[in-house]
Design an enzyme around this catalytic site. Structure first.
Site, PDB file in Angstrom:
ATOM      1  N   LYS A  33       0.822  -1.220   0.000  1.00 45.81           N
ATOM      2  CA  LYS A  33       0.000   0.000   0.000  1.00 45.81           C
ATOM      3  C   LYS A  33       0.845   1.255   0.000  1.00 45.81           C
ATOM      4  O   LYS A  33       0.537   2.231  -0.697  1.00 45.81           O
ATOM      5  CB  LYS A  33      -0.925  -0.004   1.209  1.00 45.81           C
ATOM      6  CG  LYS A  33      -2.095  -0.936   0.988  1.00 45.81           C
ATOM      7  CD  LYS A  33      -3.388  -0.391   1.513  1.00 45.81           C
ATOM      8  CE  LYS A  33      -4.460  -1.213   0.827  1.00 45.81           C
ATOM      9  NZ  LYS A  33      -5.703  -1.346   1.342  1.00 45.81           N
ATOM     10  N   GLU A  75      -5.686  12.719   7.034  1.00 44.64           N
ATOM     11  CA  GLU A  75      -5.815  12.849   5.582  1.00 44.64           C
ATOM     12  C   GLU A  75      -7.156  13.469   5.219  1.00 44.64           C
ATOM     13  O   GLU A  75      -8.031  13.617   6.058  1.00 44.64           O
ATOM     14  CB  GLU A  75      -5.619  11.499   4.876  1.00 44.64           C
ATOM     15  CG  GLU A  75      -6.653  10.472   5.210  1.00 44.64           C
ATOM     16  CD  GLU A  75      -6.428   9.150   4.481  1.00 44.64           C
ATOM     17  OE1 GLU A  75      -5.278   8.820   4.158  1.00 44.64           O
ATOM     18  OE2 GLU A  75      -7.422   8.462   4.229  1.00 44.64           O
ATOM     19  N   ASN A 113     -17.603  -3.007   1.890  1.00 46.05           N
ATOM     20  CA  ASN A 113     -16.460  -3.058   0.980  1.00 46.05           C
ATOM     21  C   ASN A 113     -16.540  -4.178  -0.052  1.00 46.05           C
ATOM     22  O   ASN A 113     -15.569  -4.437  -0.748  1.00 46.05           O
ATOM     23  CB  ASN A 113     -15.143  -3.190   1.752  1.00 46.05           C
ATOM     24  CG  ASN A 113     -14.872  -1.927   2.548  1.00 46.05           C
ATOM     25  OD1 ASN A 113     -15.164  -0.836   2.076  1.00 46.05           O
ATOM     26  ND2 ASN A 113     -14.369  -2.083   3.750  1.00 46.05           N
ATOM     27  N   GLU A 121      -7.652   1.861  -9.127  1.00 44.03           N
ATOM     28  CA  GLU A 121      -8.855   2.275  -8.421  1.00 44.03           C
ATOM     29  C   GLU A 121      -8.685   3.686  -7.866  1.00 44.03           C
ATOM     30  O   GLU A 121      -7.642   4.005  -7.283  1.00 44.03           O
ATOM     31  CB  GLU A 121      -9.146   1.310  -7.264  1.00 44.03           C
ATOM     32  CG  GLU A 121      -9.483  -0.103  -7.726  1.00 44.03           C
ATOM     33  CD  GLU A 121      -9.982  -1.000  -6.601  1.00 44.03           C
ATOM     34  OE1 GLU A 121     -10.647  -1.999  -6.901  1.00 44.03           O
ATOM     35  OE2 GLU A 121      -9.710  -0.688  -5.416  1.00 44.03           O
ATOM     36  N   GLU A 181      -5.705   2.289  -5.058  1.00 43.40           N
ATOM     37  CA  GLU A 181      -4.734   1.210  -5.223  1.00 43.40           C
ATOM     38  C   GLU A 181      -4.811   0.694  -6.646  1.00 43.40           C
ATOM     39  O   GLU A 181      -5.716   1.045  -7.401  1.00 43.40           O
ATOM     40  CB  GLU A 181      -5.005   0.066  -4.237  1.00 43.40           C
ATOM     41  CG  GLU A 181      -6.362  -0.584  -4.401  1.00 43.40           C
ATOM     42  CD  GLU A 181      -6.577  -1.747  -3.427  1.00 43.40           C
ATOM     43  OE1 GLU A 181      -5.612  -2.184  -2.788  1.00 43.40           O
ATOM     44  OE2 GLU A 181      -7.703  -2.220  -3.347  1.00 43.40           O
ATOM     45  N   ASN A 235      -4.953  -2.843  -8.858  1.00 47.03           N
ATOM     46  CA  ASN A 235      -5.108  -4.295  -8.834  1.00 47.03           C
ATOM     47  C   ASN A 235      -4.444  -4.878 -10.061  1.00 47.03           C
ATOM     48  O   ASN A 235      -4.808  -4.565 -11.180  1.00 47.03           O
ATOM     49  CB  ASN A 235      -6.579  -4.675  -8.796  1.00 47.03           C
ATOM     50  CG  ASN A 235      -7.235  -4.204  -7.512  1.00 47.03           C
ATOM     51  OD1 ASN A 235      -6.637  -4.258  -6.448  1.00 47.03           O
ATOM     52  ND2 ASN A 235      -8.452  -3.696  -7.621  1.00 47.03           N
ATOM     53  N   PHE A 245     -28.037 -10.495   5.016  1.00 43.51           N
ATOM     54  CA  PHE A 245     -27.023 -10.958   4.064  1.00 43.51           C
ATOM     55  C   PHE A 245     -26.139 -12.074   4.628  1.00 43.51           C
ATOM     56  O   PHE A 245     -24.958 -12.168   4.307  1.00 43.51           O
ATOM     57  CB  PHE A 245     -26.160  -9.780   3.581  1.00 43.51           C
ATOM     58  CG  PHE A 245     -26.954  -8.789   2.785  1.00 43.51           C
ATOM     59  CD1 PHE A 245     -27.145  -8.969   1.418  1.00 43.51           C
ATOM     60  CD2 PHE A 245     -27.542  -7.693   3.393  1.00 43.51           C
ATOM     61  CE1 PHE A 245     -27.894  -8.072   0.686  1.00 43.51           C
ATOM     62  CE2 PHE A 245     -28.300  -6.788   2.658  1.00 43.51           C
ATOM     63  CZ  PHE A 245     -28.475  -6.976   1.305  1.00 43.51           C
TER      64      PHE A 245
END
Lengths: 664, 510
Positions: free
Chosen positions: A116, A200, A235, A275, A289, A291, A349
């Site tokens: 990361k 941030e 997510n 992304e 990030e 992928n 879910f």
């Protein structure tokens, strides 16, 4: 060119890769675990190699087992799919050593993007916009205020060791920054024993938008437009689309070019995804990030660009040059993807496992109205959704000339998709397709949390929809009754005559109707013209009501009909008027009080207790297993509850109705 | 002339009012329909022919001469369900609590006699406070007259009882001798002695619902065959059941048009049996897959769930299904499941309903509770019932058919006509593990040897072919073609005829 590809994956993505390989005339090898012996990808591949027990840690992600399978079958390339070994640099390296092509990016790119912090640094160096923030340690509140002000409010103050929302504060001004810093620090110290804090930029209306990149080994790297994946639950992406309803041409270009710059910076080739988090309010985007693999949601890009990404990956891996340039990449129309998960939306879910007693996806391909339906799946009717892997059943995609056309096509495709035997989120997906906010494209990653604050309870039909469903029920009933009187052994000329007047009760409402041919007349004089071919036993049928087509799932519920359409799930009773009048006299009963105790349903031995006192359990969650007559039976929670007391231990023998646990 | 006609109308109107508006409202207040309303729901609209509307009792004790109501607490007659004839009596709780008097009983007997003579079923809607005490022994005689007729009609015409209110004391024995009992949840109960007497005699404190409510009788006592939410739902379900039944024992079961291909292929059945033979699966999925339109009317759903009984149609014709349920107690036979299935098999046999048996049975349930309870005799009931049955019988073994239970579950040896097995069938004396432990007792200390022996046994016996080689299995069939094969099997048996020796009756181990 590559001759034989081993797919180091399972499920729909393995099937999807096999399809393209077959189209290109390349042989395929599937690998499978014990749980996937009868899986679709095994059936589809030219060869299949067993690689171990069900848990992926002992099969799909064991590099040595994949290498063995390669040696055994002589495969000259490997497609890793997504997940499992797809972003594992050691795997790519091992393949390189083995002299087998890895259908993916170079090892160095996987390594660089896998971290990361490194990836963020690389991105910043490559001129990619990153979330403004201060990664270093912050000494005191004054410094925190200074940094916050320089970033620009609102800001997020986060504990370095944080998680689960602990030690996290949002500050909108200096004062809040000062307070937030202090409380965050205190909380972090007490919770994690680590009071390091960083700050941030806080994105108030975040959207998840990602850029598909594709590069060859000859220095060409292109961007193939974007996908918006803002509809997420915890997510986990649920609904994706391409293009994004948010981006304008200039932003798209800017994002695309930055993504390409990043890819070039790490010497990327093959397909990859950059992304971004996009600030819907400020219209700014920040790198999240990269992928380094094929993304689950890649089909929407394929549908709008016409490019087969798997084919391009294979060609790139074989050393071919891309046959098109950036100016050839055109985004045509709109594509939506719905991820059909074996997760029961009515039970918060909760994953649902078991047998697909019915699995009938809608017909794929181009429809009369010009829309396209595509369904990527790895399951089949009679197959099993196991507990070992991702609970995804299928990825249903639709394409239309514009966004609403694609959404409506998705709504219809979902209505035509039959899945029974397990709980699944299809009604939830249908519900989203009908929501005004979704249709207008006002998305953020908090969409589901905001629109379904109290969970999902199904869609309640509005007045017009209730009338349509009532009309359909009246028609179904007439078909059923007309057949019922055709029974043998009737009393000559005194046969029952099926009448025209009926009363339909449905979801608390009641409609008196008169049927004449295909016309259903309501009490107020209005009528609906219903067309459709339903026969008793059909579990799905299309109806046209006043010219509009409706796909409805029909099943029996006692003497009524259960109708499912567009996220609605209702039971309709159709009765003769005199019976309907009497039915009104029937008492309204409260649902039975489900006991607060779990009792042993059979004599047997408790083999395991899966929850502990104080645990909150969801409806359908496994609580304990009982072995009886050498059979394992899983006992599940009937509703959400807190375990008050566990009265048994594993190994204990129980008689029928003995207490296993109590709930609060 | 007109005056006479008007007089008829007014007498009819009076009779239709039963116990009067106030009592009708009270009945509605309890969530119950009146006797006539129930008949209106049960029968085709306008088909009811009422008899004995003006009958009144003849009692003069306790001031009863002043309490005469036309009809005397029961509405009787006949009508149709989807055009097929049925006799009905419906007790009227608004008239003297639906209590049974001599004349009330006579009305019931009259339509039962007609039903028996004309070969049409009887449906009784029970809602009665019991015997009419004022009439004493005359009322008791009335009950007995009904009992006798229940027995005379048994096996000749189907008899269905619906309990829609109280049914206590002697009154319970008429429904008890009919073929099916259905109850309405929360508003009906049945017991021989009520909670008050129970308390006096045994000191047990129990509510009427606990003692004899729908849950008790469907799940615990097995007195009732099904229970539904309210009067309407119950009567609608009785209509649905009626469509499966023949009118009498001289007729074949009814046939109606169907919309399902008899040759329908079900690929999903090829994966129904799990890889591990200790893993359960739902036998109901198979039943639904075999049935026309997936329609299955289950009988005694809540009781002895290790065996499934109920009706389906194949090519439009009724078939009775008996199936082991691996989901519950591994589908073993025990006292309750044997009794449940035996009763069902005998009903089907009495009324010419072909029987489909689906077998996955690991054996009889062991244990002192079973042996003390007489599992030997109860198990024998099912064996007896199958052995005696002469209707067309098709059996399909899906997985286990072990030991004596294999014999019992409609094996070829006891009279099944066509016996199929899936390739996954294991027809053996017992499971491989148990068998090797007995056969190779001396090697028990050596797990490796035993494992090898078990594998050897499995290889040799855990399949359908040992039985097929002897002709005990007619054919090993593909699961996906089961519906087609079974439909053809029943089609081939349509003209089956069996001559039985004369006897007064058998001596089934009751």
């Amino acid at each position: 060119m590559i001759k034989k590809i081993l797919i180091a994956n399972r499920g729909e993505i393995a099937c999807r890769v096999i399809k393209t390989a077959r189209k290109m005339g390349i042989k395929t090898v599937a690998v499978y675990s014990d749980a996937d012996r009868n899986a679709l990808h095994v059936e589809m591949a030219d060869e299949a190699v067993h690689i171990g027990p069900a848990p992926s840690s002992q099969s799909y992600i064991v590099i040595e087992k994949i290498l063995e399978a390669i040696r055994k079958t002589g495969a000259d390339a490997v497609h890793p799919g997504y997940g499992f070994l797809s972003e594992n640099a050691a795997f790519a390296e091992a393949l390189e050593k083995e002299g087998v092509a890895f259908i993916g990016p170079p090892v160095g790119a996987i390594q660089a993007m896998g971290d990361k912090i490194t990836s963020k640094k690389l991105a910043a160096e490559a001129g990619v916009s990153t979330v403004p923030g201060h990664m270093g340690l912050i000494a005191d509140a004054d410094e925190a205020v200074k940094i916050s002000a320089s970033i620009g409010y609102p800001v997020m103050i986060k504990a370095s060791a944080g998680g689960g929302g602990k030690g996290m504060r949002i500050a909108w001004n200096d004062e809040e920054a000062r307070e937030g810093f202090q409380s965050s620090k205190n909380e972090a110290k007490s919770s994690f024993g680590d009071d390091r804090i960083f700050i941030e930029k806080f994105v108030t209306e975040p959207r998840h938008i990602e850029i598909q990149v594709l590069g060859d080994k000859h220095g060409t790297t292109l961007y193939l437009g974007e996908r918006e994946c803002s509809i997420q639950r915890r997510n986990q992406k649920v609904i994706e689309e391409a293009p994004s309803p948010f981006l304008d041409e200039a932003t798209r270009k800017a994002m695309g070019e930055q993504a390409v710059a990043l890819a070039k910076a790490v010497g990327y080739h093959s397909a990859g995804t950059v992304e971004f988090i996009v600030d819907g309010k400020a219209n700014k985007f920040y790198f999240l990030e990269m992928n380094t693999r094929l993304q689950v949601e890649h089909p929407v890009t394929e549908l709008v660009t016409g490019i087969d990404l798997v084919e391009q990956m294979i060609r790139v891996a074989a050393g071919e040059k891309l046959s098109f340039g950036q100016s050839d990449v055109k985004l045509n129309g709109w594509a939506i993807e719905s991820r059909l998960y074996a997760e029961d939306p009515y039970r918060n879910f909760l994953p649902s496992i078991g047998r697909l007693t019915r699995y009938r996806p809608p017909a794929e391909g181009k429809k009369d109205d010009g829309t396209i339906v595509r369904n990527d799946t790895g399951v089949f009717e009679g197959g099993e959704i196991s507990m070992y892997y991702d609970p995804m059943i299928a990825k249903l995609c639709t394409w239309g000339k514009d966004r609403l056309t694609a959404i409506d096509a998705m709504g219809r495709a979902l209505d035509d998709f039959e899945v029974e035997g397990i709980g699944h989120n299809l009604p939830f997906l249908s519900a989203v397709m009908g929501q005004e906010r979704f249709r207008s494209g006002r998305l953020t990653t908090a969409y589901i949390a905001e629109e379904f604050r109290d969970g999902f309870t199904g869609v309640q039909p509005g007045e017009a929809m209730a009338r349509r469903l009532a009309a359909i029920a009246a028609l179904l009933n007439r078909t059923r009754e007309a057949r019922a009187v055709e029974i043998s052994g009737t009393i000559g000329n005194h046969k029952r005559v099926v009448g025209k007047d009926w009363v339909v009760t449905l979801g608390g409402a009641s409609f008196a109707v008169t049927l004449e041919g295909g016309s259903v007349r309501f009490e107020d004089g209005t009528s609906l013209v219903v067309g459709g071919q339903w026969q008793p036993g059909d579990s799905h049928a299309h109806f046209t009501i006043d010219g509009q087509r409706m796909g409805v799932k029909v099943s029996r519920s006692g003497t009524g009909f259960r109708l499912r359409h567009a996220g609605i799930d209702v039971i309709a009773h159709v009765r003769e008027p005199h019976v309907a009048a009497l039915a009104k006299l029937m008492p309204v009963k409260l649902p039975p009080d489900t006991s607060r105790m779990l009792l042993c349903p059979m004599p047997g031995v408790i083999t395991s207790v899966l929850v502990a006192e104080g645990d909150t359990v969801e409806a359908g969650q496994a609580l304990a297993t009982v072995e009886a007559m050498k059979m394992e039976n899983i006992l599940r929670a009937e509703k959400r509850a807190v375990v008050k007391k566990v009265a048994v231990k594993a190994g204990q023998s129980l008689a029928v109705d003995e207490l296993i646990m109590e709930f609060e | 002339m007109r005056a006479v006609l008007e007089q008829l109308e007014s007498r009819r109107a009076e009779a239709r009012l039963g116990g009067g508006t106030r009592r009708i409202e009270a009945q509605h207040g309890k969530g119950k329909l009146t006797a006539r309303e129930r008949i209106d729901v049960l029968l085709d609209e306008g088909s009811f022919e009422e008899y004995d509307m003006y009958v009144t009792h003849r009692c003069t004790d306790f001031g009863m001469e002043a309490q005469k109501v036309a009809g005397d607490g029961v509405v009787t007659g006949w009508g149709t369900i989807n055009g097929r004839q049925v006799y009905v009596f419906s007790q009227d709780f608004t008239v003297l609590g639906g209590s049974l008097s001599e004349t009330h009983a006579q009305k019931i007997c009259k339509i039962m006699d007609m039903a028996l003579k004309n070969g049409a079923p009887v449906i009784g809607l029970n809602d009665s406070g019991g015997a009419r005490i004022q009439e004493g022994v005359a009322s008791l005689a009335g009950y007995a007259d009904v009992f006798k007729r229940n027995v005379d009609a048994s096996g000749i015409i189907p008899q269905i009882s619906v309990i829609m209110g109280p049914c206590a004391g002697g009154a319970v024995y008429s429904p008890a001798m009919t073929d099916f009992i259905f109850m309405v949840r929360d508003s009906s109960y049945m017991f021989v002695t009520g909670p008050d007497v129970v308390k006096t005699v045994t000191n047990e404190i129990v509510t009427a619902e606990e003692l004899g409510g729908a849950r008790t009788h469907t799940a615990k006592s097995s007195v009732a065959d099904g229970a539904y939410e309210n009067d309407i739902e119950t009567l609608e379900m009785v209509r649905a059941l009626f469509d499966f039944l023949p009118l009498n024992n001289r007729e074949k079961p009814p046939v109606r048009p169907f919309h399902d291909d008899p040759a329908r292929i079900e690929m999903r059945l090829d994966t129904l049996i799990p890889d591990s033979n200790t893993k359960p699966y739902d036998m109901k999925e198979l039943i639904h897959a075999l049935a026309d339109e997936g329609d299955f009317f289950e009988i005694q759903e809540a009781f002895a769930r290790n065996i499934i009984t109920g009706f389906i149609r194949i090519e439009g014709q009724t078939v009775g299904v008996v199936a082991n349920q691996p989901m519950v107690l591994a589908g073993c036979l025990d006292i309750d499941s044997s009794r449940k299935a035996a009763r069902f098999v005998r009903f089907c046999d009495a009324f010419n309903i072909p029987i489909l048996t689906l077998v996955d049975v690991p054996g009889f349930l062991p244990g002192t509770a079973q042996e003390y309870g007489g599992v030997i005799k109860h198990g024998a009931k099912l064996l007896f019932a199958y052995s005696q049955a002469t209707v067309p019988m098709v059996t399909l073994i899906t997985r286990k058919a072990y030991g004596g239970a294999y014999d019992v579950m409609a094996s070829k040896h006891i009279g099944a006509d066509i016996n199929y097995a899936w390739p996954t069938a294991e027809i053996a004396v017992m499971g491989a593990k148990g068998a090797t432990e007995i056969l190779y007792r001396s090697e028990l200390g050596d797990p490796e040897k035993i494992a090898a022996r078990t594998a050897e046994y499995e290889e040799r016996f855990a399949n359908p072919f040992v039985a097929a080689e002897r002709g005990f299995i007619d054919e090993v069939i593909m699961p996906h073609s089961s519906r087609k094969r079974i439909a053809r099997a029943f089609a081939s048996l349509r003209n089956k005829q069996v001559d039985t020796r004369w006897r007064k009756h058998d001596t089934i181990p009751l």
